[in-house]
Design a protein around this motif. Structure first.
Motif, PDB file in Angstrom:
ATOM      1  N   SER A 106      12.862-100.859 -79.172  1.00 14.52           N
ATOM      2  CA  SER A 106      11.509-101.098 -78.662  1.00 14.52           C
ATOM      3  C   SER A 106      10.736 -99.796 -78.539  1.00 14.52           C
ATOM      4  N   PHE A 107      11.408 -98.736 -78.099  1.00  9.07           N
ATOM      5  CA  PHE A 107      10.766 -97.420 -78.038  1.00  9.07           C
ATOM      6  C   PHE A 107      10.236 -97.035 -79.423  1.00  9.07           C
ATOM      7  N   SER A 108      11.067 -97.208 -80.447  1.00  6.53           N
ATOM      8  CA  SER A 108      10.676 -96.850 -81.812  1.00  6.53           C
ATOM      9  C   SER A 108       9.525 -97.721 -82.310  1.00  6.53           C
ATOM     10  N   LYS A 109       9.573 -99.010 -81.978  1.00  9.69           N
ATOM     11  CA  LYS A 109       8.524 -99.921 -82.432  1.00  9.69           C
ATOM     12  C   LYS A 109       7.151 -99.483 -81.942  1.00  9.69           C
ATOM     13  N   PHE A 110       7.085 -99.064 -80.676  1.00 11.65           N
ATOM     14  CA  PHE A 110       5.777 -98.697 -80.132  1.00 11.65           C
ATOM     15  C   PHE A 110       5.384 -97.271 -80.490  1.00 11.65           C
ATOM     16  N   LEU A 111       6.380 -96.417 -80.756  1.00  8.06           N
ATOM     17  CA  LEU A 111       6.049 -95.098 -81.298  1.00  8.06           C
ATOM     18  C   LEU A 111       5.419 -95.235 -82.679  1.00  8.06           C
ATOM     19  N   ALA A 112       5.803 -96.284 -83.399  1.00  6.08           N
ATOM     20  CA  ALA A 112       5.279 -96.511 -84.748  1.00  6.08           C
ATOM     21  C   ALA A 112       3.765 -96.728 -84.746  1.00  6.08           C
ATOM     22  N   VAL A 290       1.551-109.032 -75.790  1.00 10.76           N
ATOM     23  CA  VAL A 290       0.475-109.364 -74.859  1.00 10.76           C
ATOM     24  C   VAL A 290      -0.098-108.101 -74.234  1.00 10.76           C
ATOM     25  N   GLY A 291       0.756-107.138 -73.929  1.00  9.12           N
ATOM     26  CA  GLY A 291       0.293-105.895 -73.321  1.00  9.12           C
ATOM     27  C   GLY A 291      -0.724-105.180 -74.178  1.00  9.12           C
ATOM     28  N   ILE A 292      -0.518-105.190 -75.486  1.00  9.90           N
ATOM     29  CA  ILE A 292      -1.470-104.531 -76.391  1.00  9.90           C
ATOM     30  C   ILE A 292      -2.791-105.279 -76.386  1.00  9.90           C
ATOM     31  N   GLY A 293      -2.730-106.607 -76.398  1.00 12.69           N
ATOM     32  CA  GLY A 293      -3.972-107.388 -76.367  1.00 12.69           C
ATOM     33  C   GLY A 293      -4.753-107.144 -75.094  1.00 12.69           C
ATOM     34  N   ALA A 294      -4.071-107.102 -73.953  1.00  8.35           N
ATOM     35  CA  ALA A 294      -4.743-106.858 -72.676  1.00  8.35           C
ATOM     36  C   ALA A 294      -5.325-105.456 -72.621  1.00  8.35           C
ATOM     37  N   SER A 295      -4.561-104.473 -73.087  1.00  8.48           N
ATOM     38  CA  SER A 295      -5.037-103.093 -73.064  1.00  8.48           C
ATOM     39  C   SER A 295      -6.242-102.914 -73.986  1.00  8.48           C
ATOM     40  N   HIS A 296      -6.229-103.605 -75.125  1.00  8.78           N
ATOM     41  CA  HIS A 296      -7.372-103.542 -76.041  1.00  8.78           C
ATOM     42  C   HIS A 296      -8.602-104.178 -75.406  1.00  8.78           C
ATOM     43  N   ALA A 297      -8.391-105.284 -74.675  1.00  8.01           N
ATOM     44  CA  ALA A 297      -9.514-105.949 -74.006  1.00  8.01           C
ATOM     45  C   ALA A 297     -10.109-105.070 -72.912  1.00  8.01           C
ATOM     46  N   ILE A 298      -9.288-104.234 -72.296  1.00  3.47           N
ATOM     47  CA  ILE A 298      -9.752-103.380 -71.190  1.00  3.47           C
ATOM     48  C   ILE A 298     -10.347-102.077 -71.700  1.00  3.47           C
ATOM     49  N   PHE A 299      -9.624-101.394 -72.602  1.00  2.00           N
ATOM     50  CA  PHE A 299     -10.006-100.042 -73.014  1.00  2.00           C
ATOM     51  C   PHE A 299     -10.619 -99.959 -74.397  1.00  2.00           C
ATOM     52  N   GLY A 300     -10.665-101.086 -75.122  1.00  2.00           N
ATOM     53  CA  GLY A 300     -11.180-101.033 -76.482  1.00  2.00           C
ATOM     54  C   GLY A 300     -10.126-100.541 -77.455  1.00  2.00           C
ATOM     55  N   SER A 301     -10.555 -99.899 -78.537  1.00  2.00           N
ATOM     56  CA  SER A 301      -9.623 -99.476 -79.592  1.00  2.00           C
ATOM     57  C   SER A 301      -8.593 -98.464 -79.097  1.00  2.00           C
ATOM     58  N   GLU A 302      -8.942 -97.696 -78.046  1.00  2.00           N
ATOM     59  CA  GLU A 302      -7.982 -96.727 -77.506  1.00  2.00           C
ATOM     60  C   GLU A 302      -6.845 -97.410 -76.742  1.00  2.00           C
ATOM     61  N   GLY A 303      -7.039 -98.692 -76.443  1.00  2.00           N
ATOM     62  CA  GLY A 303      -6.045 -99.401 -75.659  1.00  2.00           C
ATOM     63  C   GLY A 303      -4.682 -99.456 -76.316  1.00  2.00           C
ATOM     64  N   THR A 304      -4.656 -99.534 -77.664  1.00  2.00           N
ATOM     65  CA  THR A 304      -3.374 -99.585 -78.368  1.00  2.00           C
ATOM     66  C   THR A 304      -2.558 -98.327 -78.108  1.00  2.00           C
ATOM     67  N   VAL A 305      -3.218 -97.183 -78.151  1.00  2.00           N
ATOM     68  CA  VAL A 305      -2.530 -95.911 -77.902  1.00  2.00           C
ATOM     69  C   VAL A 305      -2.036 -95.848 -76.456  1.00  2.00           C
ATOM     70  N   ILE A 306      -2.890 -96.274 -75.519  1.00  2.00           N
ATOM     71  CA  ILE A 306      -2.533 -96.219 -74.094  1.00  2.00           C
ATOM     72  C   ILE A 306      -1.309 -97.064 -73.806  1.00  2.00           C
ATOM     73  N   ILE A 307      -1.295 -98.304 -74.293  1.00  2.00           N
ATOM     74  CA  ILE A 307      -0.177 -99.191 -73.998  1.00  2.00           C
ATOM     75  C   ILE A 307       1.084 -98.751 -74.733  1.00  2.00           C
ATOM     76  N   ALA A 308       0.914 -98.196 -75.947  1.00  2.00           N
ATOM     77  CA  ALA A 308       2.077 -97.698 -76.686  1.00  2.00           C
ATOM     78  C   ALA A 308       2.749 -96.570 -75.920  1.00  2.00           C
ATOM     79  N   LEU A 309       1.962 -95.651 -75.387  1.00  2.00           N
ATOM     80  CA  LEU A 309       2.510 -94.539 -74.596  1.00  2.00           C
ATOM     81  C   LEU A 309       3.186 -95.063 -73.329  1.00  2.00           C
ATOM     82  N   LEU A 310       2.549 -96.047 -72.682  1.00  4.82           N
ATOM     83  CA  LEU A 310       3.105 -96.609 -71.457  1.00  4.82           C
ATOM     84  C   LEU A 310       4.459 -97.270 -71.722  1.00  4.82           C
ATOM     85  N   ILE A 311       4.546 -98.034 -72.799  1.00  2.00           N
ATOM     86  CA  ILE A 311       5.796 -98.728 -73.099  1.00  2.00           C
ATOM     87  C   ILE A 311       6.874 -97.734 -73.525  1.00  2.00           C
TER      88      ILE A 311
END
Length: 462
Positions: A106-112, A290-311
Motif C-alpha cells: 500500500s505504501f508503494s501504491k500511493f508513492l506511485a 475514497v480518501g483520494i476522492g474526499a481529499s480532491h473534493a476538499i483541496f482540488g487537484s493538490e488533494g491527490t498529493v496530500i492524501i498520498a503523503l498522508l497514507i
C-alpha cells in the motif's frame, strides 16, 4: 528484555498499528453493502464497539500475564499449548506477515502517485509467468529497513513509532477539520435523507433491496469485514508486554486509550466523507480510494498529493508497529520449544533479532506472491475467531484460577465479554455462510498448524 515503553509509547503503538491505508479505502465496500450514510457510520461504530469490548477484556489478561507474547500466552494459560501454537502459527503464516506485506505494498501504491516508476502495474523483471513489480520490491525494501531498525533496540523502534503515529494522527485530524470547513450542505442533505435504508449499491450505481433477515445479516457481516480489518492489530501491544513499564497497569490503559482514539477518528472521518462526497461516489470510487476522492473534493487537484503523503506516513508507521510487535510472539513460542530455537535468543540490544528476520522473510515471500489482498480477506475471519477464543479464556480462568491476582478486571464482566463472543461468533458464522472464500482458506492455513505442532514438540535446531 528492557522495559523502555511507557504508557504513551504503548498507546501510540496501539493506535499506530491500527491506522494504515484501510480507513481510506474500505468505506467504499462498506457503502456498497449498506447503501446508506447511517449504516456506513453504524458499521464503523459496531466495529469500534467490538474492538473496545475486546480491548477491555484483554486488559484483565494482560494484568495477569504481563509477559512477552501477549495473546499467545493468554491462550496457552486458558486452554493448552496447541491452541496457543495455532494462534502463533496463524500469526506467522498470514495474520501478521500478510498484514505487513499488504501495508508495505500500500505504501508503494500511493508513492506511485508521486513517482509513477514504482507502480504495481509495471513489471520490473519476470521469471517465466512469474512477474515482480517495482511496488513489490519497494515494499520488501521498506520492510527490510524497518526490521533492521528494530533489531537495534526497542528504543529506536519506539521513536519511529512515536514520530509517524503522531504525524498521521495530526494529519488525519487536520483532514477531518478541513472536510467540515468545506462542508457541502447539498451533498450532506442527499446522503442523510434516507440514512437508514439498508440496500446494496451496484457498480453501475443502482440500488438493490435485501429480502429477509438472513440477507440483511449477510450484508452487515460483509460490510463489517472491512471495518474490523481496519481496526485489526489493536492487540499488538500485548505482544511487547515484556518491554512495557508497569505492564499490569499500562497495557490495559493503552488498549483503552488507543482503541477509543482510533474509533473516534474513524467515525469522524467517515462522517466527513458523507459531508463532501455523494454516497454513490463513495461506493464507486476508483479502486475504492475514497480518501483520494474526499481529499480532491476538499483541496482540488493538490488533494491527490496530500492524501498520498498522508497514507504513506500512515502505512510506514503502521508497519513499524506490526514488525516491532509480531516478532515477540515467535520469540515466546521458541522459548516454549515451538519455533526455531535461535528465535528464542535476544541480541546485544535485548531484542529478538532472529525472530524479526524470520518475520521479514515470510512477509517478503507474501509480498512476492501478489496475493496480499486475498490474505487480508482471510485475516479478518481468523483474527476474530482467536479474539473470541481469547475472551472466552477470561471466563475459563475466572473458574479455574479464582484466587489469582487480577490487578485489573474486565469492565462489564460477564455481560460485555459475552456480548463480544456472541457478536464475534455471529460474524464468523455469517462469513462462513455468505463469504466462504474468506473463511475456508483461512481455516485450512490454521489447521495446517496441527501436524506442525506435533512435529515441533522438540525445539527446532535452525
Amino acid at each position: 528484555m528492557k522495559r523502555e515503553l511507557n504508557l504513551l509509547d504503548a498507546t501510540l503503538l496501539v493506535a499506530g498499528s491500527m491506522i494504515g491505508s484501510g480507513i481510506f479505502i474500505v468505506s467504499a465496500d462498506i457503502t456498497r453493502h449498506s447503501g446508506s450514510a447511517g449504516w456506513l457510520i453504524a458499521v464503523w461504530l459496531i466495529g469500534g464497539f467490538m474492538t473496545l469490548i475486546a480491548a477491555l477484556s484483554y486488559g484483565e489478561l494482560s494484568a495477569m500475564y504481563p509477559k512477552a507474547g501477549g495473546q499467545y500466552v493468554y491462550l496457552k494459560e486458558a486452554y493448552n499449548p496447541l491452541t496457543a501454537f495455532l494462534y502463533g502459527w496463524s500469526l506467522f503464516a498470514v495474520i501478521q506477515t500478510g498484514t505487513i506485506a499488504a501495508v508495505g505494498v500500500s505504501f508503494s501504491k500511493f508513492l506511485a502517485y508521486l513517482v509513477p516508476q514504482v507502480s504495481e502495474d509495471l513489471v520490473l523483471f519476470s521469471v517465466g509467468s512469474f512477474h515482480v513489480s517495482p511496488a513489490q520490491v519497494l515494499a520488501i525494501g521498506i520492510i527490510f529497513f524497518l526490521t533492521w531498525a528494530n533489531t537495534k533496540g526497542v528504543k529506536g523502534g519506539k521513536v519511529i513509532q512515536a514520530i509517524f503515529t503522531l504525524t498521521k494522527l495530526l494529519s488525519i485530524i487536520g483532514l477531518i477539520i478541513f472536510g467540515f470547513i468545506y462542508f457541502k450542505p447539498q451533498v450532506w442533505n442527499v446522503n442523510w435523507t434516507q440514512a437508514w435504508d439498508l440496500q446494496r449499491i451496484t457498480k453501475d450505481g443502482s440500488l438493490l433491496s435485501y429480502e429477509g433477515l438472513p440477507a440483511i445479516g449477510g450484508a452487515l457481516a460483509s460490510a463489517l469485514v472491512g471495518a474490523i480489518m481496519s481496526y485489526e492489530a489493536w492487540n499488538n501491544v500485548t505482544f511487547v508486554a515484556g518491554e512495557i513499564t508497569n505492564p499490569r497497569k499500562n497495557i490495559g490503559l493503552s488498549l483503552l486509550f488507543g482503541t477509543l482514539l482510533v474509533t473516534l477518528i474513524y467515525v469522524l472521518l467517515n462522517i466527513m466523507f458523507t459531508a463532501v462526497l455523494p454516497l454513490h461516489e463513495i461506493a464507486t470510487a476508483e479502486k475504492d480510494r475514497v480518501g483520494i476522492g474526499a481529499s480532491h473534493a476538499i483541496f482540488g487537484s493538490e488533494g491527490t498529493v496530500i492524501i498520498a503523503l498522508l497514507i504513506m506516513v500512515a502505512t510506514f508507521g503502521c508497519n513499524n508497529g506490526l514488525i516491532l510487535a509480531g516478532a515477540r510472539v515467535y520469540y515466546s513460542m521458541a522459548k516454549d520449544g515451538l519455533f526455531f530455537r535461535r528465535t528464542a535468543k535476544l541480541n546485544r540490544h535485548s531484542v529478538p533479532a532472529v525472530a524479526l528476520w524470520a518475520q521479514f522473510l515470510m512477509a517478503s515471500l507474501l509480498c512476492l506472491s501478489g496475493k496480499y489482498g486475498d490474505l487480508l480477506d482471510m485475516i479478518t475471519f481468523i483474527a476474530v475467531l482467536f479474539y473470541v477464543l481469547t475472551i472466552g479464556g477470561v471466563f475459563i480462568l475466572r473458574v479455574r484460577q479464582p484466587a489469582a491476582e487480577r490487578p485489573y478486571k474486565a469492565v462489564g464482566y460477564p455481560i460485555l465479554p459475552a456480548v463480544y463472543i456472541l457478536l464475534g461468533l455471529s460474524f464468523c458464522i455469517l462469513l462462513i455462510i455468505y463469504k466462504p472464500g474468506f473463511t475456508w482458506p483461512g481455516l485450512i492455513i490454521t489447521l495446517i498448524g496441527v501436524p506442525l505442532y506435533y512435529l515441533q514438540k522438540k525445539p527446532l535446531k535452525l
